[in-house]
Design a protein around this motif. Structure first.
Motif, PDB file in Angstrom:
ATOM      1  N   ASP A  52       3.853   1.734  14.126  1.00 37.94           N
ATOM      2  CA  ASP A  52       4.324   3.099  14.337  1.00 37.94           C
ATOM      3  C   ASP A  52       5.787   3.111  14.769  1.00 37.94           C
ATOM      4  N   GLU A  53       6.266   4.272  15.230  1.00 35.71           N
ATOM      5  CA  GLU A  53       7.676   4.414  15.602  1.00 35.71           C
ATOM      6  C   GLU A  53       8.061   3.518  16.768  1.00 35.71           C
ATOM      7  N   GLN A  54       7.095   3.145  17.603  1.00 36.18           N
ATOM      8  CA  GLN A  54       7.360   2.221  18.714  1.00 36.18           C
ATOM      9  C   GLN A  54       7.095   0.772  18.310  1.00 36.18           C
ATOM     10  N   LEU A  55       6.897   0.557  17.000  1.00 37.89           N
ATOM     11  CA  LEU A  55       6.633  -0.771  16.431  1.00 37.89           C
ATOM     12  C   LEU A  55       5.344  -1.382  16.964  1.00 37.89           C
ATOM     13  N   ARG A  56       4.374  -0.515  17.287  1.00 32.56           N
ATOM     14  CA  ARG A  56       3.047  -0.965  17.691  1.00 32.56           C
ATOM     15  C   ARG A  56       2.100  -0.805  16.510  1.00 32.56           C
ATOM     16  N   PRO A  57       1.220  -1.784  16.272  1.00 30.24           N
ATOM     17  CA  PRO A  57       0.285  -1.679  15.148  1.00 30.24           C
ATOM     18  C   PRO A  57      -0.572  -0.415  15.255  1.00 30.24           C
ATOM     19  N   TYR A  58      -0.752   0.278  14.145  1.00 27.77           N
ATOM     20  CA  TYR A  58      -1.661   1.425  14.145  1.00 27.77           C
ATOM     21  C   TYR A  58      -3.064   0.944  14.503  1.00 27.77           C
ATOM     22  N   PRO A  59      -3.784   1.693  15.344  1.00 30.89           N
ATOM     23  CA  PRO A  59      -5.128   1.255  15.762  1.00 30.89           C
ATOM     24  C   PRO A  59      -6.070   1.034  14.589  1.00 30.89           C
ATOM     25  N   ASP A  60      -5.956   1.889  13.564  1.00 37.26           N
ATOM     26  CA  ASP A  60      -6.790   1.746  12.373  1.00 37.26           C
ATOM     27  C   ASP A  60      -5.864   1.693  11.163  1.00 37.26           C
ATOM     28  N   GLN A  61      -5.658   0.507  10.636  1.00 43.95           N
ATOM     29  CA  GLN A  61      -4.741   0.310   9.520  1.00 43.95           C
ATOM     30  C   GLN A  61      -5.205   1.069   8.273  1.00 43.95           C
ATOM     31  N   TRP A  62      -6.495   1.128   8.053  1.00 42.33           N
ATOM     32  CA  TRP A  62      -7.016   1.790   6.852  1.00 42.33           C
ATOM     33  C   TRP A  62      -6.849   3.298   6.935  1.00 42.33           C
ATOM     34  N   LEU A  63      -7.052   3.849   8.096  1.00 42.27           N
ATOM     35  CA  LEU A  63      -6.837   5.285   8.269  1.00 42.27           C
ATOM     36  C   LEU A  63      -5.374   5.621   8.042  1.00 42.27           C
ATOM     37  N   PHE A  64      -4.479   4.765   8.539  1.00 42.65           N
ATOM     38  CA  PHE A  64      -3.049   4.991   8.293  1.00 42.65           C
ATOM     39  C   PHE A  64      -2.749   4.974   6.797  1.00 42.65           C
ATOM     40  N   VAL A  84     -10.114   6.799   4.501  1.00 39.26           N
ATOM     41  CA  VAL A  84     -10.753   5.491   4.624  1.00 39.26           C
ATOM     42  C   VAL A  84     -10.472   5.001   6.039  1.00 39.26           C
ATOM     43  N   THR A  85     -11.491   4.469   6.698  1.00 33.05           N
ATOM     44  CA  THR A  85     -11.322   3.960   8.056  1.00 33.05           C
ATOM     45  C   THR A  85     -11.802   2.508   8.108  1.00 33.05           C
ATOM     46  N   SER A  86     -11.655   1.910   9.280  1.00 29.59           N
ATOM     47  CA  SER A  86     -12.111   0.529   9.449  1.00 29.59           C
ATOM     48  C   SER A  86     -13.613   0.405   9.296  1.00 29.59           C
ATOM     49  N   GLN A  87     -14.325   1.520   9.405  1.00 32.62           N
ATOM     50  CA  GLN A  87     -15.776   1.500   9.250  1.00 32.62           C
ATOM     51  C   GLN A  87     -16.211   1.795   7.827  1.00 32.62           C
ATOM     52  N   SER A  88     -15.285   2.114   6.947  1.00 34.12           N
ATOM     53  CA  SER A  88     -15.636   2.437   5.564  1.00 34.12           C
ATOM     54  C   SER A  88     -16.126   1.183   4.844  1.00 34.12           C
ATOM     55  N   PRO A  89     -16.916   1.353   3.779  1.00 35.59           N
ATOM     56  CA  PRO A  89     -17.383   0.191   3.006  1.00 35.59           C
ATOM     57  C   PRO A  89     -16.215  -0.592   2.417  1.00 35.59           C
ATOM     58  N   ALA A  90     -16.439  -1.881   2.189  1.00 36.77           N
ATOM     59  CA  ALA A  90     -15.378  -2.759   1.693  1.00 36.77           C
ATOM     60  C   ALA A  90     -14.807  -2.283   0.370  1.00 36.77           C
ATOM     61  N   HIS A  91     -15.653  -1.770  -0.524  1.00 33.94           N
ATOM     62  CA  HIS A  91     -15.147  -1.365  -1.839  1.00 33.94           C
ATOM     63  C   HIS A  91     -14.187  -0.184  -1.733  1.00 33.94           C
ATOM     64  N   GLU A  92     -14.363   0.676  -0.723  1.00 35.20           N
ATOM     65  CA  GLU A  92     -13.436   1.790  -0.539  1.00 35.20           C
ATOM     66  C   GLU A  92     -12.095   1.289  -0.015  1.00 35.20           C
ATOM     67  N   LYS A  93     -12.126   0.297   0.873  1.00 32.63           N
ATOM     68  CA  LYS A  93     -10.884  -0.270   1.393  1.00 32.63           C
ATOM     69  C   LYS A  93     -10.092  -0.950   0.275  1.00 32.63           C
ATOM     70  N   ILE A  94     -10.793  -1.707  -0.565  1.00 31.35           N
ATOM     71  CA  ILE A  94     -10.113  -2.410  -1.657  1.00 31.35           C
ATOM     72  C   ILE A  94      -9.531  -1.415  -2.658  1.00 31.35           C
ATOM     73  N   ALA A  95     -10.280  -0.359  -2.952  1.00 31.29           N
ATOM     74  CA  ALA A  95      -9.776   0.651  -3.882  1.00 31.29           C
ATOM     75  C   ALA A  95      -8.509   1.305  -3.336  1.00 31.29           C
ATOM     76  N   LEU A  96      -8.492   1.604  -2.039  1.00 31.09           N
ATOM     77  CA  LEU A  96      -7.304   2.181  -1.406  1.00 31.09           C
ATOM     78  C   LEU A  96      -6.141   1.199  -1.481  1.00 31.09           C
ATOM     79  N   PHE A  97      -6.406  -0.050  -1.162  1.00 31.91           N
ATOM     80  CA  PHE A  97      -5.367  -1.083  -1.195  1.00 31.91           C
ATOM     81  C   PHE A  97      -4.766  -1.184  -2.600  1.00 31.91           C
ATOM     82  N   ARG A  98      -5.608  -1.223  -3.604  1.00 28.02           N
ATOM     83  CA  ARG A  98      -5.129  -1.337  -4.991  1.00 28.02           C
ATOM     84  C   ARG A  98      -4.336  -0.105  -5.426  1.00 28.02           C
TER      85      ARG A  98
END
Length: 386
Positions: free
Chosen positions: A291-303, A73-87
């Motif tokens: 990440d290990e340097q405490l920087r936000p992952y560029p794509d939170q959903w992919l992470f 799942v990436t930031s470009q994925s449909p909203a329902h896929e992001k919510i399903a991953l989150f749940r």
């Protein structure tokens, strides 16, 4: 309406992310070039590549279908896929969740989300604000809906009522996740130490910068619900290992674990943990995974789509490996707290210099003369199982 330029494309079975577009010299008649790099791994160290814009657009046209077939799942994925991953990751008690509210001091408090909340003649809190929702005869707990999650992501309510939290302890005293809470102190070093301790067991620790930005939550997700006792023993083992190898992991940084209990407390639901990705905090760079340097992952959903879940066996293996470790127990075999001791006594090598102990209103031991192992032993001598 102009469509946004596609951010991702697959090449040679690898997902790439666009970095920038290089426009060609007009007189050459050549196509623009896309500078891209692999989406996985450390962005700062990833090798950049160049792809003709035409080829990028062709590969990007089917990126969602390809990502879906690979469980990504990436930031470009449909909203329902992001919510399903989150749940699938952030699972709390299914019959009740909490929503926030703005306290008088401006902070945030939480109460169970109830359909009857503040209804006159129905909700007893109208007459007595201290009524326990868990014991209320009129309780009608609201389900955690997709719209609730989306409102949490947006974070537009100044009263914080769109913020939600999870009660992570199920009625049968099991849990689907474990969260370590580190606040203030040297929480950055503590996060790195716990992450390394987990990695030494082949496990992944997911570090979320807290809503305030002054601490972090370290998340572990289980494949299936496990007993809260096992989850907490697993967390205690990792924290002890981290304390043994990093003096900065101290009691001033470590706050608590969720679930905070091994069984459901009488007349309550147990402690709750605020869900990540709260919109207001996200806009300040907080409530996101780093990440290990405490920087936000560029794509939170992919992470999140690549987060590994723990099996019950893996958690038990960590607990079992810790049983005979040199850190020892906080109590002896008869349960006496102050008689717990390390299996391996400290040696001269455990101290890096002359140890000058000062007795005053308290006993003061300078950390500069202590190795990480010795510092941990002192901390454990001053602690007891509670």
């Amino acid at each position: 309406m102009k469509q946004p330029f596609p951010k991702y494309a697959f090449f040679n079975n690898e997902l790439y992310v666009s970095v920038k577009t290089i426009e060609p010299v007009p007189t050459t008649g050549r196509d623009a070039a896309i500078v891209c790099r692999r989406a996985s791994g450390n962005a700062a160290e990833a090798e950049e590549r160049y792809v003709e814009q035409r080829l990028w657009l062709e590969a990007a046209s089917a990126v969602n279908e390809t990502a879906r077939s690979r469980g990504l799942v990436t930031s470009q994925s449909p909203a329902h896929e992001k919510i399903a991953l989150f749940r699938s990751l952030f699972k709390g008690r299914p019959d009740v969740h909490a929503h926030g509210f703005r306290r008088k001091d401006g902070g945030i408090g939480y109460v169970p989300a109830c359909e009857n909340e503040w209804k006159r003649g129905v909700c007893p809190r109208v007459e007595n604000a201290h009524t326990k929702c868990s014991l209320c005869e009129k309780q009608a707990f609201a389900p955690l809906t997709d719209s609730t999650i989306i409102s949490h992501f947006k974070g537009l309510d100044d009263r914080f009522r769109d913020v939600f939290g999870l009660y992570v302890l199920n009625e049968d005293s099991t849990t689907s996740l474990l969260v370590m809470d580190f606040d203030e102190g040297e929480w950055q070093d503590a996060a790195r130490a716990v992450r390394e301790a987990a990695k030494s067991h082949g496990l992944q620790a997911s570090v979320e910068r807290s809503r305030s930005g002054n601490g972090c939550h370290i998340w572990f997700f289980f494949e299936c619900p496990v007993s809260a006792k096992l989850a907490r023993d697993f967390g205690s083992a990792l924290i002890s290992e981290a304390m043994a190898h990093a003096k900065s992991v101290g009691f001033d940084a470590y706050d608590r674990m969720f679930p905070a209990q091994t069984t459901i407390p009488e007349g309550g639901f147990g402690n709750l943990i605020a869900a990540p990705f709260q919109g207001r905090a996200q806009r300040r760079g907080n409530s996101v995974f780093v990440d290990e340097q405490l920087r936000p992952y560029p794509d939170q959903w992919l992470f999140l789509s690549k987060v590994g879940k723990l099996s019950e066996e893996a958690a038990r293996a960590v607990v079992d490996s810790h049983a005979g470790a040199p850190l020892g127990s906080l109590q002896d075999e008869h349960g006496v707290p102050w008689k717990g001791r390390a299996e391996k006594p400290l040696s001269r090598e455990s101290f890096t210099g002359f140890l000058d102990i000062v007795e005053s209103d308290m006993i003061y031991v300078p950390e500069s003369a202590l190795s990480a192992e010795a510092a941990n032993a002192v901390k454990r001598a001053a602690a007891f199982a509670n």
